[in-house]
Design a protein around this motif. Structure first.
Motif, PDB file in Angstrom:
ATOM      1  N   SER A 168      -7.106  52.138  48.906  1.00 39.41           N
ATOM      2  CA  SER A 168      -6.567  52.984  47.839  1.00 39.41           C
ATOM      3  C   SER A 168      -6.590  52.305  46.470  1.00 39.41           C
ATOM      4  O   SER A 168      -6.112  52.877  45.495  1.00 39.41           O
ATOM      5  CB  SER A 168      -5.141  53.423  48.189  1.00 39.41           C
ATOM      6  N   GLY A 169      -7.139  51.089  46.406  1.00 41.72           N
ATOM      7  CA  GLY A 169      -7.220  50.380  45.126  1.00 41.72           C
ATOM      8  C   GLY A 169      -5.901  49.759  44.705  1.00 41.72           C
ATOM      9  O   GLY A 169      -5.702  49.451  43.537  1.00 41.72           O
ATOM     10  N   ASP A 170      -4.996  49.571  45.658  1.00 40.21           N
ATOM     11  CA  ASP A 170      -3.673  49.029  45.366  1.00 40.21           C
ATOM     12  C   ASP A 170      -3.527  47.588  45.842  1.00 40.21           C
ATOM     13  O   ASP A 170      -2.502  47.192  46.398  1.00 40.21           O
ATOM     14  CB  ASP A 170      -2.592  49.902  46.016  1.00 40.21           C
ATOM     15  N   GLY A 214       2.751  48.472  45.051  1.00 40.41           N
ATOM     16  CA  GLY A 214       3.410  49.740  45.321  1.00 40.41           C
ATOM     17  C   GLY A 214       4.296  50.112  44.147  1.00 40.41           C
ATOM     18  O   GLY A 214       4.364  49.404  43.146  1.00 40.41           O
ATOM     19  N   ARG A 215       4.963  51.240  44.283  1.00 39.71           N
ATOM     20  CA  ARG A 215       5.881  51.718  43.254  1.00 39.71           C
ATOM     21  C   ARG A 215       7.251  51.948  43.868  1.00 39.71           C
ATOM     22  O   ARG A 215       7.359  52.399  45.003  1.00 39.71           O
ATOM     23  CB  ARG A 215       5.380  53.028  42.645  1.00 39.71           C
ATOM     24  N   ASP A 216       8.272  51.635  43.103  1.00 41.19           N
ATOM     25  CA  ASP A 216       9.654  51.943  43.458  1.00 41.19           C
ATOM     26  C   ASP A 216      10.252  52.604  42.225  1.00 41.19           C
ATOM     27  O   ASP A 216      10.684  51.913  41.296  1.00 41.19           O
ATOM     28  CB  ASP A 216      10.410  50.679  43.838  1.00 41.19           C
ATOM     29  N   GLY A 217      10.182  53.929  42.198  1.00 39.15           N
ATOM     30  CA  GLY A 217      10.568  54.645  40.983  1.00 39.15           C
ATOM     31  C   GLY A 217       9.571  54.323  39.887  1.00 39.15           C
ATOM     32  O   GLY A 217       8.370  54.478  40.063  1.00 39.15           O
ATOM     33  N   GLY A 218      10.048  53.799  38.780  1.00 40.17           N
ATOM     34  CA  GLY A 218       9.169  53.430  37.671  1.00 40.17           C
ATOM     35  C   GLY A 218       8.716  51.981  37.697  1.00 40.17           C
ATOM     36  O   GLY A 218       8.002  51.535  36.807  1.00 40.17           O
ATOM     37  N   ASP A 219       9.142  51.233  38.715  1.00 31.62           N
ATOM     38  CA  ASP A 219       8.811  49.808  38.800  1.00 31.62           C
ATOM     39  C   ASP A 219       7.660  49.564  39.767  1.00 31.62           C
ATOM     40  O   ASP A 219       7.501  50.274  40.754  1.00 31.62           O
ATOM     41  CB  ASP A 219      10.020  49.001  39.289  1.00 31.62           C
ATOM     42  N   TYR A 220       6.872  48.540  39.466  1.00 29.58           N
ATOM     43  CA  TYR A 220       5.845  48.083  40.399  1.00 29.58           C
ATOM     44  C   TYR A 220       6.469  47.092  41.374  1.00 29.58           C
ATOM     45  O   TYR A 220       7.328  46.291  41.006  1.00 29.58           O
ATOM     46  CB  TYR A 220       4.686  47.393  39.659  1.00 29.58           C
ATOM     47  N   VAL A 221       6.010  47.138  42.621  1.00 31.93           N
ATOM     48  CA  VAL A 221       6.464  46.217  43.658  1.00 31.93           C
ATOM     49  C   VAL A 221       5.227  45.530  44.222  1.00 31.93           C
ATOM     50  O   VAL A 221       4.256  46.191  44.592  1.00 31.93           O
ATOM     51  CB  VAL A 221       7.214  46.966  44.784  1.00 31.93           C
ATOM     52  N   PHE A 222       5.249  44.207  44.268  1.00 34.57           N
ATOM     53  CA  PHE A 222       4.129  43.429  44.780  1.00 34.57           C
ATOM     54  C   PHE A 222       4.543  42.792  46.105  1.00 34.57           C
ATOM     55  O   PHE A 222       5.530  42.077  46.174  1.00 34.57           O
ATOM     56  CB  PHE A 222       3.724  42.340  43.779  1.00 34.57           C
ATOM     57  N   THR A 223       3.766  43.070  47.148  1.00 36.17           N
ATOM     58  CA  THR A 223       4.028  42.517  48.471  1.00 36.17           C
ATOM     59  C   THR A 223       2.973  41.470  48.777  1.00 36.17           C
ATOM     60  O   THR A 223       1.796  41.806  48.947  1.00 36.17           O
ATOM     61  CB  THR A 223       3.987  43.631  49.540  1.00 36.17           C
TER      62      THR A 223
END
Length: 73
Positions: free
Chosen positions: A19-21, A43-52
């Motif tokens: 998915s290009g993420d 990923g996204r959590d609301g308006g924030d980016y989350v990096f795993t």
């Protein structure tokens, strides 16, 4: 045998790549402070980016850093 959590993480990484993420981030090693280049799903959590984070790229020759599974030469 590869444990279930590793298989799950690998499948998550494949989906992120499709998915290009997927991102490559420069981070610091928690133990040594040395720079590491870490493969992360984004990923996204609301308006924030989350990096795993999944793992980091080998610093040197990866063929010298790892051994194949037993019986695989």
């Amino acid at each position: 045998m590869i444990p279930d959590h590793a298989r799950t993480n690998f499948q998550t990484m494949l989906r992120a790549a499709e998915s290009g993420d997927l991102a490559l981030m420069e981070c610091s090693d928690a133990a040594t402070g040395e720079p590491r280049y870490v493969i992360c799903a984004v990923g996204r959590d609301g308006g924030d980016y989350v990096f795993t984070p999944f793992g980091h790229l080998a610093d040197d020759n990866p063929y010298e850093a790892y051994l194949p599974p037993a019986g695989q030469t």
